[in-house]
Design a protein around this motif. Structure first.
Motif, PDB file in Angstrom:
ATOM      1  N   VAL B 154       0.827  -1.216   0.000  1.00  0.00           N
ATOM      2  CA  VAL B 154       0.000   0.000   0.000  1.00  0.00           C
ATOM      3  C   VAL B 154       0.858   1.261   0.000  1.00  0.00           C
ATOM      4  N   ASN B 155       2.074   1.182   0.554  1.00  0.00           N
ATOM      5  CA  ASN B 155       2.890   2.393   0.698  1.00  0.00           C
ATOM      6  C   ASN B 155       3.839   2.642  -0.471  1.00  0.00           C
ATOM      7  N   ASP B 156       4.290   1.592  -1.117  1.00  0.00           N
ATOM      8  CA  ASP B 156       5.299   1.759  -2.161  1.00  0.00           C
ATOM      9  C   ASP B 156       5.053   0.724  -3.251  1.00  0.00           C
ATOM     10  N   GLN B 157       4.693   1.187  -4.434  1.00  0.00           N
ATOM     11  CA  GLN B 157       4.343   0.259  -5.504  1.00  0.00           C
ATOM     12  C   GLN B 157       5.514   0.013  -6.451  1.00  0.00           C
ATOM     13  N   ARG B 158       6.661   0.642  -6.163  1.00  0.00           N
ATOM     14  CA  ARG B 158       7.778   0.562  -7.096  1.00  0.00           C
ATOM     15  C   ARG B 158       8.504  -0.781  -6.973  1.00  0.00           C
ATOM     16  N   GLY B 159       9.008  -1.225  -8.113  1.00  0.00           N
ATOM     17  CA  GLY B 159       9.910  -2.371  -8.101  1.00  0.00           C
ATOM     18  C   GLY B 159       9.271  -3.713  -7.807  1.00  0.00           C
ATOM     19  N   ASP B 160       7.933  -3.824  -7.906  1.00  0.00           N
ATOM     20  CA  ASP B 160       7.272  -5.108  -7.702  1.00  0.00           C
ATOM     21  C   ASP B 160       6.156  -5.233  -8.742  1.00  0.00           C
ATOM     22  N   ASP B 161       5.627  -6.443  -8.877  1.00  0.00           N
ATOM     23  CA  ASP B 161       4.577  -6.664  -9.871  1.00  0.00           C
ATOM     24  C   ASP B 161       3.306  -5.900  -9.516  1.00  0.00           C
ATOM     25  N   MET B 162       2.629  -5.417 -10.566  1.00  0.00           N
ATOM     26  CA  MET B 162       1.330  -4.768 -10.404  1.00  0.00           C
ATOM     27  C   MET B 162       0.425  -5.274 -11.523  1.00  0.00           C
ATOM     28  N   ALA B 163      -0.745  -5.775 -11.145  1.00  0.00           N
ATOM     29  CA  ALA B 163      -1.713  -6.215 -12.158  1.00  0.00           C
ATOM     30  C   ALA B 163      -2.445  -4.997 -12.700  1.00  0.00           C
ATOM     31  N   VAL B 164      -2.502  -4.873 -14.019  1.00  0.00           N
ATOM     32  CA  VAL B 164      -3.260  -3.788 -14.643  1.00  0.00           C
ATOM     33  C   VAL B 164      -4.304  -4.444 -15.547  1.00  0.00           C
ATOM     34  N   VAL B 165      -5.572  -4.297 -15.157  1.00  0.00           N
ATOM     35  CA  VAL B 165      -6.648  -5.058 -15.787  1.00  0.00           C
ATOM     36  C   VAL B 165      -7.543  -4.128 -16.597  1.00  0.00           C
ATOM     37  N   ASP B 166      -7.650  -4.413 -17.882  1.00  0.00           N
ATOM     38  CA  ASP B 166      -8.608  -3.689 -18.721  1.00  0.00           C
ATOM     39  C   ASP B 166      -9.997  -4.208 -18.366  1.00  0.00           C
ATOM     40  N   LEU B 167     -10.826  -3.329 -17.798  1.00  0.00           N
ATOM     41  CA  LEU B 167     -12.131  -3.768 -17.318  1.00  0.00           C
ATOM     42  C   LEU B 167     -13.136  -3.950 -18.450  1.00  0.00           C
ATOM     43  N   GLY B 168     -12.776  -3.582 -19.663  1.00  0.00           N
ATOM     44  CA  GLY B 168     -13.633  -3.818 -20.823  1.00  0.00           C
ATOM     45  C   GLY B 168     -14.933  -3.029 -20.791  1.00  0.00           C
ATOM     46  N   ILE B 169     -14.919  -1.859 -20.166  1.00  0.00           N
ATOM     47  CA  ILE B 169     -16.155  -1.065 -20.034  1.00  0.00           C
ATOM     48  C   ILE B 169     -16.402  -0.299 -21.335  1.00  0.00           C
ATOM     49  N   THR B 170     -17.630  -0.416 -21.851  1.00  0.00           N
ATOM     50  CA  THR B 170     -17.988   0.249 -23.113  1.00  0.00           C
ATOM     51  C   THR B 170     -18.907   1.440 -22.830  1.00  0.00           C
ATOM     52  N   PRO B 171     -19.023   2.384 -23.780  1.00  0.00           N
ATOM     53  CA  PRO B 171     -19.966   3.500 -23.598  1.00  0.00           C
ATOM     54  C   PRO B 171     -21.402   3.019 -23.398  1.00  0.00           C
ATOM     55  N   ALA B 172     -21.770   1.912 -24.032  1.00  0.00           N
ATOM     56  CA  ALA B 172     -23.139   1.390 -23.872  1.00  0.00           C
ATOM     57  C   ALA B 172     -23.366   0.930 -22.429  1.00  0.00           C
ATOM     58  N   GLN B 173     -22.353   0.293 -21.848  1.00  0.00           N
ATOM     59  CA  GLN B 173     -22.460  -0.130 -20.441  1.00  0.00           C
ATOM     60  C   GLN B 173     -22.623   1.080 -19.524  1.00  0.00           C
ATOM     61  N   VAL B 174     -21.844   2.120 -19.813  1.00  0.00           N
ATOM     62  CA  VAL B 174     -21.912   3.334 -18.985  1.00  0.00           C
ATOM     63  C   VAL B 174     -23.311   3.931 -19.045  1.00  0.00           C
ATOM     64  N   ALA B 175     -23.900   3.954 -20.259  1.00  0.00           N
ATOM     65  CA  ALA B 175     -25.256   4.497 -20.404  1.00  0.00           C
ATOM     66  C   ALA B 175     -26.246   3.671 -19.585  1.00  0.00           C
ATOM     67  N   THR B 176     -26.090   2.360 -19.601  1.00  0.00           N
ATOM     68  CA  THR B 176     -26.988   1.478 -18.824  1.00  0.00           C
ATOM     69  C   THR B 176     -26.841   1.756 -17.331  1.00  0.00           C
ATOM     70  N   TRP B 177     -25.621   1.899 -16.885  1.00  0.00           N
ATOM     71  CA  TRP B 177     -25.371   2.127 -15.456  1.00  0.00           C
ATOM     72  C   TRP B 177     -25.918   3.495 -15.015  1.00  0.00           C
ATOM     73  N   LYS B 178     -25.843   4.488 -15.910  1.00  0.00           N
ATOM     74  CA  LYS B 178     -26.364   5.820 -15.545  1.00  0.00           C
ATOM     75  C   LYS B 178     -27.883   5.775 -15.375  1.00  0.00           C
ATOM     76  N   ALA B 179     -28.523   4.918 -16.152  1.00  0.00           N
ATOM     77  CA  ALA B 179     -29.992   4.846 -16.087  1.00  0.00           C
ATOM     78  C   ALA B 179     -30.480   3.953 -14.946  1.00  0.00           C
ATOM     79  N   ARG B 180     -29.593   3.247 -14.325  1.00  0.00           N
ATOM     80  CA  ARG B 180     -29.975   2.286 -13.295  1.00  0.00           C
ATOM     81  C   ARG B 180     -30.476   2.997 -12.036  1.00  0.00           C
ATOM     82  N   THR B 181     -31.546   2.479 -11.455  1.00  0.00           N
ATOM     83  CA  THR B 181     -32.112   3.118 -10.254  1.00  0.00           C
ATOM     84  C   THR B 181     -31.904   2.275  -8.998  1.00  0.00           C
ATOM     85  N   THR B 182     -31.447   1.042  -9.168  1.00  0.00           N
ATOM     86  CA  THR B 182     -31.210   0.193  -7.997  1.00  0.00           C
ATOM     87  C   THR B 182     -29.732   0.251  -7.603  1.00  0.00           C
TER      88      THR B 182
END
Lengths: 231, 193
Positions: B154-182
């Motif tokens: 948590v304090n120092d991210q240098r010099g060690d492995d870090m997972a970087v994950v493409d979450l695959g979020i699309t504009p259509a998904q974002v529109a759906t999430w904005k309209a969500r009421t629950t």
């Protein structure tokens, strides 16, 4: 060396003689006398521009209700100041003393990253000259409120504690201080906003928002907190 | 007292000092300006694809979003959108788990976790699969194309492995999430150890 002013001496000889005597005299000066002379020269030279007096600080911009001010790294609009002993939420439940709450809309101006809570945001606002304010986690009244961090910062929409300020989002925040029991009700509160500079530390390579500077100030009427009507 | 005139050696030494300072300045200007020249070793992956790290194996299994977030302890409403992720993590070396998370939005801005965003992990011993919950508040206009970065320090991210994950979020998904009421519910799975 020919004596100056001798009958029959030329002007150039006279000048050389004067320069020579001046050089002889200058050679007798000590380093201390040279430094003193340099200081006097600076003093005389700077006198037309106000001398070496401290420059008067520029007027601090004014905070007022509903008016946005940029106070790096945020844009800030103070909306109201309230006080009360119970804000009706678990994070600010009933106490013996009194809460003093500054509500403000806050947007980060950093285009690259979140504005962290634990330097810039926590030190964004101060309430000045409010009697009997306590330090966070303390119950003892402090002699001055001017340098006291808020007890907590809540998000007005859900009454949860605020964290780092995400880029592109505007939050309405409640900056909450506590007054110890028996202190006078503040009818008006002077609010000061502090700007920060993103820079590397002097002793390591960490970067943070540092150097809090009082950048804007305004006095706001304080009224009793009214609980939102239950829907 | 007369100020002595410097000799050639002294003048030469002074000139060398000035030259060294100038060279130092040029080198400093050529160095990268990023705050952390020593960075993490980024291991990139995509949604539902495991990535192998020095200290364990990590897979983001599920992504969701909405304006409201419900966790086991709080209910929060965002001025933007909450994006949540479920993460499977199996430590391979020690009993460690993801302790640092940042979200890099579609515009390349870095969102740090702070105390409002969520990173909660149940991590057991090496070889036993654990689970993490992640939630970030994000500007909806920059949510598509976001990546989640996770590592153990948590304090120092240098010099060690870090997972970087493409979450695959699309504009259509974002529109759906904005309209969500629950609310988006972010709870540990019942079978999480």
């Amino acid at each position: 060396m020919a004596p100056v002013g001798m009958d029959g001496g030329t002007d150039s000889l006279r000048a050389t003689g004067r320069w020579g005597r001046a050089r002889q005299w200058l050679a007798t000066l000590t380093v201390r006398q040279w430094l003193l002379a340099a200081f006097l020269l600076v003093l005389v030279g700077s006198s037309p521009f106000g001398g070496l007096r401290a420059q008067r600080a520029e007027a601090t911009p004014t905070l007022s209700v509903g008016v946005e001010q940029t106070v790096a790294p945020v844009r800030l609009t103070v909306t109201k100041v309230r006080f009360g002993s119970d804000l009706g939420v678990p994070q600010a439940a009933k106490i013996d003393g009194r809460y003093v709450v500054v509500f403000a809309k806050v947007t980060g101006t950093d285009e690259k990253r979140s504005v962290p809570m634990y330097d810039a945001l926590r030190d964004l606002l101060r309430i000045e000259q409010v009697p009997g304010v306590t330090k966070p986690f303390s119950t003892d009244p402090e002699p001055s409120s001017d340098d006291l961090r808020p007890d907590t910062i809540l998000v007005a929409d859900d009454a949860e504690r605020m964290g780092d300020l995400a880029p592109g989002l505007t939050y309405t925040l409640a900056f909450v201080w506590r007054q110890a029991p028996g202190q006078p009700v503040p009818t008006s509160v002077r609010v000061a906003a502090y700007s920060h500079t993103f820079r590397q530390a002097s002793i390591d390579d960490t970067y943070d928002w540092r150097d809090a500077t009082r950048a804007a100030v305004g006095t706001f009427p304080a009224t009793a907190y009214e609980k939102p009507a239950a829907s | 007292m007369r100020v002595p005139r410097p000799n050639r050696a002294q003048l030469g030494a002074g000139a060398l000092v000035l030259a060294a300072l100038s060279v130092g300045r040029v080198v400093t200007e050529w160095l990268p300006e990023d705050p952390s020249p020593v960075r993490a070793f980024e291991r990139t992956t995509t949604l539902d694809r495991e990535v192998h790290l020095r200290y364990g194996n990590l897979r983001v299994t599920e992504v969701d979003g909405g304006k409201q977030l419900a966790t086991s302890t709080s209910a929060m409403l965002s001025p933007g959108l909450w994006v949540t992720a479920h993460v499977d993590f199996t430590p391979t070396v020690d009993k460690v788990g993801p302790a640092y998370a940042e979200l890099r939005d579609g515009e390349g801005r870095v969102l740090t976790r702070g105390s409002r965003n969520v990173l909660e992990c149940k991590v057991i011993n090496p070889g036993i699969s654990g689970h993490c919950l992640v939630a970030f508040e994000v500007d909806p206009t920059a949510l598509a194309g976001s990546h989640l970065a996770l590592t153990v320090n948590v304090n120092d991210q240098r010099g060690d492995d870090m997972a970087v994950v493409d979450l695959g979020i699309t504009p259509a998904q974002v529109a759906t999430w904005k309209a969500r009421t629950t609310p988006v519910e972010l709870l540990m799975p019942k079978d999480a150890t």
